[in-house]
Design an enzyme around this catalytic site. Structure first.
Site, PDB file in Angstrom:
ATOM      1  N   GLN A   1      -4.845  -5.709   7.328  1.00 14.12           N
ATOM      2  CA  GLN A   1      -6.046  -6.605   5.948  1.00 14.12           C
ATOM      3  C   GLN A   1      -5.810  -7.624   6.958  1.00 14.12           C
ATOM      4  O   GLN A   1      -6.547  -8.663   6.692  1.00 14.12           O
ATOM      5  CB  GLN A   1      -5.496  -6.456   4.937  1.00 14.12           C
ATOM      6  CG  GLN A   1      -5.350  -5.001   3.985  1.00 14.12           C
ATOM      7  CD  GLN A   1      -7.250  -4.847   4.007  1.00 14.12           C
ATOM      8  OE1 GLN A   1      -8.034  -5.213   4.043  1.00 14.12           O
ATOM      9  NE2 GLN A   1      -7.100  -3.663   3.377  1.00 14.12           N
TER      10      GLN A   1
ATOM     11  N   CYS B   1      -4.572   2.109  -3.677  1.00 14.70           N
ATOM     12  CA  CYS B   1      -3.666   3.077  -2.606  1.00 14.70           C
ATOM     13  C   CYS B   1      -2.417   1.964  -3.327  1.00 14.70           C
ATOM     14  O   CYS B   1      -1.732   1.642  -2.227  1.00 14.70           O
ATOM     15  CB  CYS B   1      -3.884   3.104  -1.576  1.00 14.70           C
ATOM     16  SG  CYS B   1      -4.547   3.961  -1.641  1.00 14.70           S
TER      17      CYS B   1
ATOM     18  N   HIS C   1       1.280  -1.567  -0.093  1.00 17.83           N
ATOM     19  CA  HIS C   1      -0.080   0.505   0.252  1.00 17.83           C
ATOM     20  C   HIS C   1       0.851   1.256   0.197  1.00 17.83           C
ATOM     21  O   HIS C   1       1.961   1.364   0.514  1.00 17.83           O
ATOM     22  CB  HIS C   1      -1.129  -0.004   1.366  1.00 17.83           C
ATOM     23  CG  HIS C   1      -1.721   1.195   1.243  1.00 17.83           C
ATOM     24  ND1 HIS C   1      -2.060   2.155   1.646  1.00 17.83           N
ATOM     25  CD2 HIS C   1      -3.292   0.822   1.252  1.00 17.83           C
ATOM     26  CE1 HIS C   1      -2.763   3.110   1.676  1.00 17.83           C
ATOM     27  NE2 HIS C   1      -3.938   2.257   1.340  1.00 17.83           N
TER      28      HIS C   1
ATOM     29  N   LYS D   1     -10.969  -0.245  10.281  1.00 14.04           N
ATOM     30  CA  LYS D   1     -11.150  -1.026   8.920  1.00 14.04           C
ATOM     31  C   LYS D   1     -11.776  -2.795   9.838  1.00 14.04           C
ATOM     32  O   LYS D   1     -11.907  -3.646   9.524  1.00 14.04           O
ATOM     33  CB  LYS D   1      -9.778  -1.770   8.021  1.00 14.04           C
ATOM     34  CG  LYS D   1      -9.087  -0.820   7.541  1.00 14.04           C
ATOM     35  CD  LYS D   1      -8.230  -1.252   7.065  1.00 14.04           C
ATOM     36  CE  LYS D   1      -7.519  -0.445   5.678  1.00 14.04           C
ATOM     37  NZ  LYS D   1      -8.446   0.793   4.575  1.00 14.04           N
TER      38      LYS D   1
ATOM     39  N   ASP E   1       2.577  -4.480   8.538  1.00 20.40           N
ATOM     40  CA  ASP E   1       1.615  -3.448   7.905  1.00 20.40           C
ATOM     41  C   ASP E   1       0.347  -4.698   7.928  1.00 20.40           C
ATOM     42  O   ASP E   1       0.128  -5.632   7.160  1.00 20.40           O
ATOM     43  CB  ASP E   1       1.345  -3.268   6.592  1.00 20.40           C
ATOM     44  CG  ASP E   1       0.860  -2.309   6.245  1.00 20.40           C
ATOM     45  OD1 ASP E   1      -0.410  -2.466   6.528  1.00 20.40           O
ATOM     46  OD2 ASP E   1       0.787  -1.801   5.009  1.00 20.40           O
TER      47      ASP E   1
HETATM   48  C1  LIG Z   1      -2.602  -2.952   3.884  1.00 18.64           C
HETATM   49  C2  LIG Z   1      -2.704  -1.938   3.752  1.00 18.64           C
HETATM   50  N1  LIG Z   1      -2.352  -0.615   4.697  1.00 18.64           N
HETATM   51  C3  LIG Z   1      -1.848   0.512   5.312  1.00 18.64           C
HETATM   52  C4  LIG Z   1      -3.688   1.500   4.553  1.00 18.64           C
HETATM   53  C5  LIG Z   1      -3.257   2.125   4.676  1.00 18.64           C
HETATM   54  O1  LIG Z   1      -4.799   2.896   6.170  1.00 18.64           O
HETATM   55  P1  LIG Z   1      -4.886   4.238   6.972  1.00 18.64           P
HETATM   56  O2  LIG Z   1      -5.514   4.842   5.222  1.00 18.64           O
HETATM   57  O3  LIG Z   1      -6.521   3.528   7.462  1.00 18.64           O
HETATM   58  O4  LIG Z   1      -4.089   4.358   7.409  1.00 18.64           O
HETATM   59  C6  LIG Z   1      -4.343   0.346   4.540  1.00 18.64           C
HETATM   60  C7  LIG Z   1      -5.531   0.482   3.713  1.00 18.64           C
HETATM   61  O5  LIG Z   1      -6.224   0.795   2.935  1.00 18.64           O
HETATM   62  C8  LIG Z   1      -4.379  -0.970   3.911  1.00 18.64           C
HETATM   63  O6  LIG Z   1      -5.017  -1.557   2.655  1.00 18.64           O
END
Ligand SMILES: Cc1ncc(COP(=O)(O)O)c(C=O)c1O
Length: 422
Positions: free
Chosen positions: A210, A376, A130, A233, A207
């Site tokens: 998900q 993203c 992401h 999420k 990270d």
């Molecule tokens: C794998 C992953 N990492 C990071 C993020 C970023 O999350 P946030 O926008 O809540 O900081 C997301 C959000 O879609 C994500 O799916």
């Protein structure tokens, strides 16, 4: 298609009433919400917890000797205990509240990355990441002279562990990778990645945006140095997330944000800092949201993450079975096994000659909410040679009937385009 409930498929039936937002119609059709990877819906327990805070004990934390402030502080810090237990952190001091996962990664990038990396040091990411797990490291690389390296994909469109083993060396100081891809749905071998990285003395950030909402996650078992997630999420409100860090690692890091709450003593020319976790929490935090995150964790834990994972796997198997019958569709990432295991409960796909945005716009007319675009993950889409994908992502409150509605609407949309394009 008739709906035949099985023992495990009753989970959604049991919980749906807890999610009032799901009861509405969109464009005259019952809402089918399949954009859970972007953000989840919120159960009444979370909504009521947030409301109770503002209605009954809204006050700033850690500051007042009065009753409301003490109550707010207890609830806020109590929620931290819940986060720590949920991911099996060794200590509550290892949980830093943040606005979201992006902020959590930026804290590590600025506090640890900017202060520990030298020209020529290497950071290993993957092309799957992401943007939140790429851009902060670009900042660090630009400032420190560290070099970014990227793990690519196996032919099955998963994280290439063998290539990772070739990339890693004594120059590697950090490995930062996702646990579960928000686009490919692949589940990365994080324990093995951590074990290999630590052999080379590199630190590892996971990270877990998900994974934490969908499966049991145990930071001690993974062995990572940091792990990040976003509350929104995992049934909690927006504006709250967390950074987990191993105690000794967090202790070695300077604060990133300065201000109230994060200090011990302030003089005109310097300050001393609060102990963990407050050292990283400057200013008035998202108090009600943090307390509501605790309620979200209560809700998930009452069902059980094993049960949630098993139910979502069954739905995944069904979703793939249905999608695979549509010849124009190409799904990205690994295939699930017969039980729906081996990947996350989402499917990013393209349909020949129909742009993903057109698909999602027309599905919205049928009440079906899916995501379209790059999710993203620009670099991953570029790597795959795709301008965009459509993505349906599931949660434990989704049903087979909803998947049927989605598939029917998708087929009708594709038929419409086929007729239109001749
Ligand atoms: C794998 C992953 N990492 C990071 C993020 C970023 O999350 P946030 O926008 O809540 O900081 C997301 C959000 O879609 C994500 O799916």
């Amino acid at each position: 298609m008739t709906f035949t409930p099985t023992k495990t498929l009753t989970l959604a039936d049991k919980v749906r009433a807890d999610f009032p937002i799901l009861r509405q119609e969109i464009n005259g059709k019952p809402l089918v919400y399949l954009d859970n990877a972007a953000t989840s819906q919120k159960p009444l327990l979370v909504l009521n917890t947030l409301r109770d805070y503002y209605e009954q004990y809204n006050a700033n934390v850690h500051r007042g000797a009065h009753t409301l402030s003490a109550k707010a502080t207890d609830a806020y810090e109590g929620a931290r205990d819940k986060v720590a237990k949920f991911i099996n952190a060794a200590s509550r001091q290892e949980i830093i509240y943040t606005r979201n996962a992006s902020e959590a990664i930026n804290i590590v990038a600025y506090s640890w990355g900017m202060n520990n990396l030298q020209p020529g040091d290497e950071i290993i990411l993957s092309v799957i990441e992401h943007h939140s797990n790429i851009v902060p490291w670009q900042f660090v690389a630009q400032k420190t002279g560290a070099v970014l390296k990227f793990v690519e994909l196996t032919p099955a469109e998963t994280f290439d562990l063998e290539q990772f083993k070739e990339l890693i060396s004594d120059k590697t100081k950090l490995v930062s990778v996702g646990h579960v891809s928000n686009t490919l749905g692949c589940i990365n071998p994080v324990e093995e990645i951590v074990e290999i990285a630590h052999r080379y003395g590199a630190k590892v950030l996971i990270d877990a945006c998900q994974s934490v909402p969908h499966m049991p996650v145990d930071v001690q078992q993974i062995g990572c140095d940091w792990l990040v997630a976003s509350g929104h999420k995992m049934l909690a409100p927006t504006g709250i997330g967390f950074l987990y860090g191993k105690l000794e690692v967090l202790e070695s890091m300077p604060p990133f944000f300065g201000g109230g709450e994060m200090i011990a003593e302030v003089y005109l020319d310097h300050s001393t800092y609060a102990d963990l976790p407050h050292k990283f929490e400057a200013g008035t935090p998202a108090i009600g949201e943090a307390i509501a995150l605790g309620a979200a964790i209560d809700y998930l834990s009452t069902i059980g993450m094993d049960k949630i994972h098993a139910y979502e796997a069954e739905l995944t198997a069904y979703l793939f079975q249905q999608l695979e019958q549509i010849p124009q569709i190409r799904i990205y990432g690994p295939k699930p096994d017969a039980k729906g295991e081996g990947r996350a409960a989402l499917a990013a796909f393209t349909a020949a000659e129909v742009h993903a945005n057109d698909l999602s716009t027309l599905l919205d007319q049928e009440g079906v909410a899916i995501r379209s675009g790059h999710h993203c993950t620009h670099p991953l889409h570029r790597y795959l040679g795709l301008p965009a994908t459509a993505r349906a992502s599931l949660s434990f409150y989704n049903t087979r009937e909803e998947i049927d509605v989605f598939i029917k609407a998708l087929k009708e949309t594709l038929d419409f385009f086929a007729g239109f394009l001749g």
